[in-house]
Structure formats: structure tokens, C-alpha cells
Write a protein that holds these residues in place. Structure first.
Motif, short mmCIF file in Angstrom:
data_model
loop_
_atom_site.label_atom_id
_atom_site.label_comp_id
_atom_site.label_asym_id
_atom_site.label_seq_id
_atom_site.Cartn_x
_atom_site.Cartn_y
_atom_site.Cartn_z
N LEU A 125 41.39 -39.82 -29.26
CA LEU A 125 41.20 -40.92 -28.31
C LEU A 125 42.53 -41.37 -27.70
O LEU A 125 42.61 -41.65 -26.51
N VAL A 126 43.57 -41.44 -28.52
CA VAL A 126 44.88 -41.87 -28.02
C VAL A 126 45.44 -40.85 -27.03
O VAL A 126 46.02 -41.21 -26.00
N GLU A 127 45.26 -39.58 -27.33
CA GLU A 127 45.73 -38.54 -26.41
C GLU A 127 44.96 -38.56 -25.10
O GLU A 127 45.51 -38.27 -24.04
N GLU A 128 43.69 -38.90 -25.16
CA GLU A 128 42.84 -38.89 -23.96
C GLU A 128 43.05 -40.13 -23.10
O GLU A 128 43.13 -40.04 -21.87
N TYR A 129 43.16 -41.30 -23.73
CA TYR A 129 43.19 -42.55 -22.98
C TYR A 129 44.52 -43.32 -23.07
O TYR A 129 44.75 -44.22 -22.27
N GLY A 130 45.35 -42.98 -24.04
CA GLY A 130 46.52 -43.81 -24.32
C GLY A 130 46.15 -44.83 -25.39
O GLY A 130 44.98 -45.23 -25.51
N LYS A 131 47.13 -45.26 -26.16
CA LYS A 131 46.84 -46.12 -27.31
C LYS A 131 46.21 -47.45 -26.90
O LYS A 131 45.20 -47.88 -27.48
N ALA A 132 46.78 -48.11 -25.89
CA ALA A 132 46.28 -49.44 -25.50
C ALA A 132 44.84 -49.38 -25.03
O ALA A 132 44.01 -50.21 -25.40
N GLU A 133 44.51 -48.38 -24.20
CA GLU A 133 43.15 -48.28 -23.67
C GLU A 133 42.17 -47.86 -24.76
O GLU A 133 41.03 -48.34 -24.80
N ALA A 134 42.61 -46.98 -25.66
CA ALA A 134 41.74 -46.56 -26.76
C ALA A 134 41.38 -47.75 -27.64
O ALA A 134 40.21 -47.92 -28.02
N ILE A 135 42.36 -48.59 -27.94
CA ILE A 135 42.09 -49.78 -28.76
C ILE A 135 41.20 -50.75 -27.99
O ILE A 135 40.35 -51.44 -28.58
N SER A 136 41.37 -50.81 -26.68
CA SER A 136 40.51 -51.67 -25.87
C SER A 136 39.05 -51.23 -25.95
O SER A 136 38.14 -52.06 -26.06
N TYR A 137 38.82 -49.91 -25.92
CA TYR A 137 37.46 -49.40 -26.08
C TYR A 137 36.91 -49.76 -27.46
O TYR A 137 35.73 -50.08 -27.61
N TYR A 138 37.78 -49.70 -28.45
CA TYR A 138 37.36 -50.07 -29.81
C TYR A 138 36.91 -51.52 -29.86
O TYR A 138 35.85 -51.85 -30.42
N LEU A 139 37.68 -52.40 -29.25
CA LEU A 139 37.33 -53.82 -29.26
C LEU A 139 36.06 -54.11 -28.47
O LEU A 139 35.34 -55.07 -28.78
N ASP A 140 35.76 -53.26 -27.49
CA ASP A 140 34.59 -53.49 -26.64
C ASP A 140 33.26 -53.28 -27.37
O ASP A 140 32.22 -53.73 -26.87
N ILE A 141 33.27 -52.58 -28.49
CA ILE A 141 31.99 -52.33 -29.18
C ILE A 141 31.55 -53.53 -30.03
O ILE A 141 30.43 -53.55 -30.54
N PHE A 142 32.44 -54.52 -30.16
CA PHE A 142 32.10 -55.71 -30.93
C PHE A 142 31.52 -56.79 -30.01
O PHE A 142 31.82 -56.82 -28.82
N PRO A 143 30.70 -57.66 -30.55
CA PRO A 143 30.13 -58.73 -29.72
C PRO A 143 31.22 -59.67 -29.20
O PRO A 143 32.27 -59.82 -29.82
N VAL A 144 30.94 -60.27 -28.07
CA VAL A 144 31.89 -61.20 -27.45
C VAL A 144 31.84 -62.53 -28.19
O VAL A 144 30.81 -63.21 -28.20
N ILE A 145 32.96 -62.88 -28.81
CA ILE A 145 33.05 -64.14 -29.55
C ILE A 145 34.15 -64.99 -28.91
O ILE A 145 35.34 -64.66 -29.01
N PRO A 146 33.79 -66.05 -28.23
CA PRO A 146 34.80 -66.89 -27.57
C PRO A 146 35.63 -67.67 -28.59
O PRO A 146 35.14 -67.97 -29.69
N PRO A 147 36.86 -67.99 -28.27
CA PRO A 147 37.69 -68.80 -29.17
C PRO A 147 37.06 -70.18 -29.40
O PRO A 147 36.28 -70.66 -28.57
N PRO A 148 37.39 -70.82 -30.50
CA PRO A 148 36.84 -72.16 -30.77
C PRO A 148 37.17 -73.17 -29.68
O PRO A 148 36.44 -74.15 -29.50
N THR A 149 38.26 -72.93 -28.96
CA THR A 149 38.67 -73.87 -27.91
C THR A 149 37.99 -73.58 -26.57
O THR A 149 38.20 -74.32 -25.60
N ALA A 150 37.19 -72.52 -26.50
CA ALA A 150 36.57 -72.13 -25.23
C ALA A 150 35.52 -73.14 -24.80
O ALA A 150 34.85 -73.76 -25.63
N ASN A 151 35.39 -73.29 -23.50
CA ASN A 151 34.39 -74.18 -22.93
C ASN A 151 33.77 -73.49 -21.73
O ASN A 151 34.40 -73.34 -20.69
N SER A 152 32.55 -73.02 -21.88
CA SER A 152 31.91 -72.24 -20.83
C SER A 152 30.50 -72.74 -20.58
O SER A 152 29.84 -73.29 -21.46
N ARG A 153 30.03 -72.52 -19.35
CA ARG A 153 28.65 -72.87 -19.01
C ARG A 153 27.67 -71.77 -19.41
O ARG A 153 26.46 -71.95 -19.31
N ASP A 154 28.22 -70.64 -19.83
CA ASP A 154 27.38 -69.52 -20.26
C ASP A 154 26.87 -69.81 -21.67
O ASP A 154 27.56 -69.62 -22.66
#
Length: 228
Positions: A125-154
């Protein structure tokens, strides 16, 4: 004379061609250097982030919490059971996707084992996408959890506020290089390591393999019997 003018014209044409070729080479070198610098800059962002709370660390360039825990351990030591127990808690979320990257070079096993940090998957994965992008893909498979300080209408997004998520990949415990990679990408993650009495573990593993073999044999015999 005509010969002189013709020679000068040829020299001028040759000079312009050489000048154009030189500019092309310079542009290619600049692009190459720029891409190299961008990759180095992107990789430097890996492991950099903000600790919002005890259960929320936001990686650089993202707005949501990174996974808070990783389960690893010896085979047949209870990693699957622990994962199942945790998911019964209303504040613990499972994975959002079983496909790790766009080309599907790596996929999630049994809806819990991401196997991102161990080889050969990590290197591929690192060779294909680069380390930063590969880790970004890894993080994308987890559910979106906003920080405790977040304030959204969603409202759908805010329902995940103050919750946690993670993965369970037993083989991380025995794969070289995994510890350093996890520390680099997720410096605040909690590691849950499960071990078991070696004799009990070996006995359980034996019956696990034996049952798999028996199931396969029974299934084949049933299939053959059904066709006669």
C-alpha cells in the motif's frame, strides 16, 4: 552570401531546438523535485495531530477522531470474543467498510481484522499510494467520530460524538515492524494484547484446525452424495 545566410538559419533552428529541449528537461526535473518534496512533506504529517480529549486524537489534515484501540494477541486467545463483547457496548462502533483502498489491494477479514500494519500489505500500500495516503485510506474505514468540541447540525454525525472505535488483528503481535508503524501513525492509540496459557492455546488451536478439516470433508461428502 546565400550560403552564409543558410548556415546561420540552420544554426538558429538548431539553437532553438536545443533551447526547447533544455527547457523540457528543466521542467521535468522541477516536477520530479516537487513531487519528491511533496511526498516528504506529506510523510512528515504522519503521526502529527491534536489531542482533543482522553479518547480523541485528531490526525493532521483530518477533522475526526482516529481509532482509539487496537486488539492483538495470540491465535485462539480470545481476540474475537473480546471484539464481540466490545461491540455490544452502545458507545463502541465497528468498522464502516471492508475495502481498505480503491484498488482493493487489501481487504478487511472477518469484519474486524484490517491487517494494515503488517507485511506484505503495508509495504504494498505504501509503495502504491505513499505512506500518508495509505494511512488516510486506513482511517477512512472507521466510522466518523467528531471531537467532543464539535458542533454540527448534522444529527447523524453528532450521534457518534463521544463514542470510540477500533480494530482487532491478532497477527499484529507476531509481525515485525508493526509496533513502530502503529506508534508512528497512531501515537495515542490503546493496544489491547491478549495472551493465553500456551498449553490451553495449543489444545484449542488443534481442535479449531481439526474441526475446519472435518467440516470440509463432511461438506464434500454431502455434495458428492447429493449428485448421485
Amino acid at each position: 552570401s546565400d550560403a552564409t545566410r543558410k548556415a546561420n538559419k540552420q544554426n538558429s533552428t538548431c539553437f532553438r531546438a536545443c533551447k526547447g529541449l533544455f527547457l523540457i528537461v528543466v521542467c521535468l526535473l522541477l516536477v520530479s523535485v516537487g513531487m519528491s518534496m511533496y511526498e516528504k512533506f506529506s510523510n512528515r504529517r504522519v503521526g502529527i495531530g491534536r489531542k482533543i480529549s482522553e479518547n480523541c486524537w485528531v490526525p493532521s489534515g483530518r477533522k475526526t477522531c482516529a481509532p482509539q484501540f487496537i486488539i492483538a494477541g495470540a491465535m485462539k486467545s480470545g481476540t474475537t470474543s473480546l471484539w464481540s463483547y466490545l461491540l455490544h457496548h452502545p458507545d463502541v462502533l465497528g468498522l464502516m467498510s471492508t475495502q481498505l483502498d480503491p484498488q482493493n489491494l487489501r481487504s478487511v477479514v472477518a469484519e474486524k481484522e484490517v491487517r494494515f500494519f503488517n507485511d506484505p500489505g503495508y509495504t504494498t500500500l505504501v509503495e502504491e499510494y505513499g505512506k500518508a495516503e495509505a494511512i488516510s485510506y486506513y482511517l477512512d474505514i472507521f466510522p466518523v467520530i467528531p471531537p467532543p468540541t464539535a458542533n454540527s447540525r448534522d444529527l447523524m454525525l453528532m450521534t457518534n460524538k463521544n463514542k470510540i472505535t477500533g480494530e482487532a488483528t491478532p497477527m499484529y503481535i507476531s509481525s515485525p515492524g508493526v509496533a513502530a508503524r502503529v506508534k508512528e501513525a497512531l501515537p495515542m492509540v490503546k493496544l489491547l494484547i491478549l495472551l493465553r496459557n500456551p498449553v490451553d492455546r495449543a489444545y484449542s488451536h488443534y481442535w479449531f484446525r481439526k474441526n475446519l478439516k472435518s467440516t470440509a470433508i463432511d461438506a464434500n461428502e454431502f455434495a458428492i452424495a447429493g449428485t448421485t
